[in-house]
Design a protein around this motif. Structure first.
Motif, mmCIF file in Angstrom:
data_model
loop_
_atom_site.group_PDB
_atom_site.id
_atom_site.type_symbol
_atom_site.label_atom_id
_atom_site.label_comp_id
_atom_site.label_asym_id
_atom_site.label_seq_id
_atom_site.Cartn_x
_atom_site.Cartn_y
_atom_site.Cartn_z
ATOM 1 N N ALA A 229 -17.314 -5.588 -28.010
ATOM 2 C CA ALA A 229 -16.698 -5.870 -26.828
ATOM 3 C C ALA A 229 -15.377 -5.989 -26.830
ATOM 4 C CB ALA A 229 -17.591 -6.622 -25.834
ATOM 5 N N THR B 55 -13.332 -3.113 -27.758
ATOM 6 C CA THR B 55 -13.301 -2.216 -26.687
ATOM 7 C C THR B 55 -12.334 -2.868 -25.630
ATOM 8 O OG1 THR B 55 -15.774 -1.910 -26.923
ATOM 9 C CG2 THR B 55 -14.388 -1.459 -24.768
ATOM 10 N N MET B 56 -12.177 -3.911 -25.402
ATOM 11 C CA MET B 56 -11.138 -4.432 -24.645
ATOM 12 C C MET B 56 -9.765 -4.077 -25.016
ATOM 13 S SD MET B 56 -10.709 -8.299 -22.930
ATOM 14 C CE MET B 56 -10.374 -9.047 -24.429
ATOM 15 N N ALA C 1 -14.456 -4.828 -19.507
ATOM 16 C CA ALA C 1 -14.766 -5.242 -21.074
ATOM 17 C C ALA C 1 -14.454 -6.635 -21.265
ATOM 18 C CB ALA C 1 -13.670 -4.438 -21.770
ATOM 19 N N SER D 278 -20.807 -3.322 -19.866
ATOM 20 C CA SER D 278 -20.456 -2.352 -20.840
ATOM 21 C C SER D 278 -20.650 -0.903 -20.329
ATOM 22 C CB SER D 278 -21.342 -2.581 -22.064
ATOM 23 O OG SER D 278 -21.141 -3.645 -22.556
ATOM 24 N N VAL E 17 -17.805 0.170 -18.268
ATOM 25 C CA VAL E 17 -16.632 0.514 -19.217
ATOM 26 C C VAL E 17 -17.003 1.914 -19.546
ATOM 27 C CG1 VAL E 17 -15.397 0.134 -21.248
ATOM 28 C CG2 VAL E 17 -16.100 -1.683 -20.071
ATOM 29 N N SER F 36 -14.074 4.209 -18.268
ATOM 30 C CA SER F 36 -13.323 4.994 -19.331
ATOM 31 C C SER F 36 -13.535 6.551 -19.330
ATOM 32 C CB SER F 36 -13.735 4.362 -20.731
ATOM 33 O OG SER F 36 -15.043 4.363 -20.928
ATOM 34 N N ALA G 280 -12.970 3.391 -26.832
ATOM 35 C CA ALA G 280 -13.547 2.437 -25.824
ATOM 36 C C ALA G 280 -14.777 3.141 -25.182
ATOM 37 C CB ALA G 280 -12.269 2.187 -24.932
ATOM 38 N N ALA H 169 -18.340 0.916 -25.912
ATOM 39 C CA ALA H 169 -18.975 0.444 -24.805
ATOM 40 C C ALA H 169 -20.485 0.753 -24.770
ATOM 41 C CB ALA H 169 -17.986 0.812 -23.726
#
Length: 379
Positions: free
Chosen positions: A26, A29-30, A53, A81, A84, A88, A119, A123
């Motif tokens: 995570a 991802t962020m 995220a 998640s 996200v 995304s 990402a 996620a």
């Protein structure tokens, strides 16, 4: 706990592995999402993905360090998640890639990587780790599930190459014997369907033999009245799912990619007259044999039944990537989302009936109707 969570998977100590991995994934991802934000991208989808995220990071951390009930934290982590993934994916569909170039050592070249794609993929893993944390799956359980998922994903991908190889094995002697130097598009489609049946069937039987399963592993029987009800209902739900997803895409401006067959049909609509019966006789039965009766059923040994449906559908969608690679990554992801949703329906049909004929028939009739509609348009 589910029926597949074993003793070595359970307990708060064991499940720390899922939350620890989830925290790291995570966080990465962020970081990937924050790069386009730092570059000045003010797309709401990207900002929303970054916010969720962060929520996933905090949820995984809270599970490990704040003494919060792990199930509540895991739900927040999984849902965040998933958000996200959706945001995304939407950003990718709008063409926001956030590409970075990574130097390749020694070669002097560069490797272009889309951070939004990174990402999106990470996620997706975060969703799975949140679910694993919720059910208390420990390190050994995560390893077992990851290895099996990788193995069966490889099996699905190999299925593509085996079908192509089998097509060549069928096509070359057939064309020579018939004296056809340059086959038409219709003849190639016929040969490709024969190759798919031969290759996919051989791969499925070969895998079952390698795993020391006999042919009784194949769930094939005369449909009962209950099976017929599930088949009819499943076909209705399948088209309903397609309608809802299409409506959502239209309402949000999401663009999807066309299947490669659509492009072929525009040039040679006659191939659809082959694909309509082939859908019921070849595509439905042999794809369901491999992806439901082999892959999904094998997943039952490590995942819960519905977990196997979801993971099997992810594999099914990934394997179909090449068929939709007619546009950018955002459009491809949207199309794979449709494939995933439809695969969930087929997976549930198989899980509920344990009869290969049910999802095979529904899949085949569904494809045949779509091909028939295309023929009305292009024929």
């Amino acid at each position: 706990m589910t029926d597949t969570v074993r003793a070595d998977d359970a307990g708060s100590a064991g499940s720390d592995a899922a939350s620890a991995l989830g925290t790291g994934i995570a966080a990465v991802t962020m970081a990937a999402i924050l790069v386009p934000v730092r570059r000045g991208v003010d797309e709401p989808a990207v900002l929303a993905a970054g916010g969720f995220a962060l929520a996933a990071v905090l949820a995984f951390l809270a599970r490990r360090h704040a003494g919060i009930d792990h199930r509540n934290a895991a739900i927040v982590a999984s849902v965040s998640s998933l958000a996200v993934v959706l945001f995304s994916g939407y950003a990718l569909n709008r063409g926001l890639l956030a590409v970075v170039e990574i130097p390749i050592p020694l070669s002097g070249g560069v490797w272009s990587v889309s951070l939004v794609v990174v990402a999106f993929a990470l996620a997706g893993l975060g969703v799975g780790l949140g679910a694993a944390d919720y059910f208390g799956v420990g390190a050994s359980g995560l390893k077992r599930r990851a290895l099996q998922t990788a193995l069966l994903s490889g099996l699905g991908i190999i299925g593509l190459f085996v079908a192509e190889l089998a097509t060549l094995v069928v096509a070359v002697p057939t064309l020579i014997m018939l004296g056809i130097p340059e086959p038409s598009a219709v003849q190639l489609i016929v040969l490709s369907q024969l190759g798919m049946a031969l290759g996919t069937g051989a791969l499925a039987v070969g895998y079952l033999s390698l795993r020391q399963h006999n042919l009784s592993f194949i769930d094939l029987r005369v449909p009962s009245k209950r099976d017929v009800v599930w088949a009819v209902g499943g076909l209705i739900v399948l088209f309903g799912t397609l309608f809802l997803i299409s409506f959502f895409f239209e309402a949000t401006g999401v663009e999807s990619a066309d299947h490669g067959t659509t492009d072929q049909a525009q040039e040679t609509p006659q191939i659809l007259l082959v694909l309509i019966p082939a859908s019921i006789l070849v595509i439905g039965p042999f794809e369901e044999l491999l992806y439901r009766n082999v892959i999904q059923k094998e997943l039952y040994s490590t995942f819960s039944r519905y977990g196997a449906v979801v993971v099997g559908s992810v594999i099914f969608a990934i394997v179909h990537t090449a068929a939709y690679w007619t546009a950018g990554p955002g459009a491809v992801i949207a199309s794979l989302g449709v494939v995933f949703g439809l695969s969930i329906v087929l997976g549930i049909l198989y899980e509920r009936t344990e009869n290969l004929l049910v999802p095979a028939l529904v899949h085949g009739v569904y494809n045949a109707i779509l091909f028939g509609n295309l023929y009305l348009i292009y024929g």
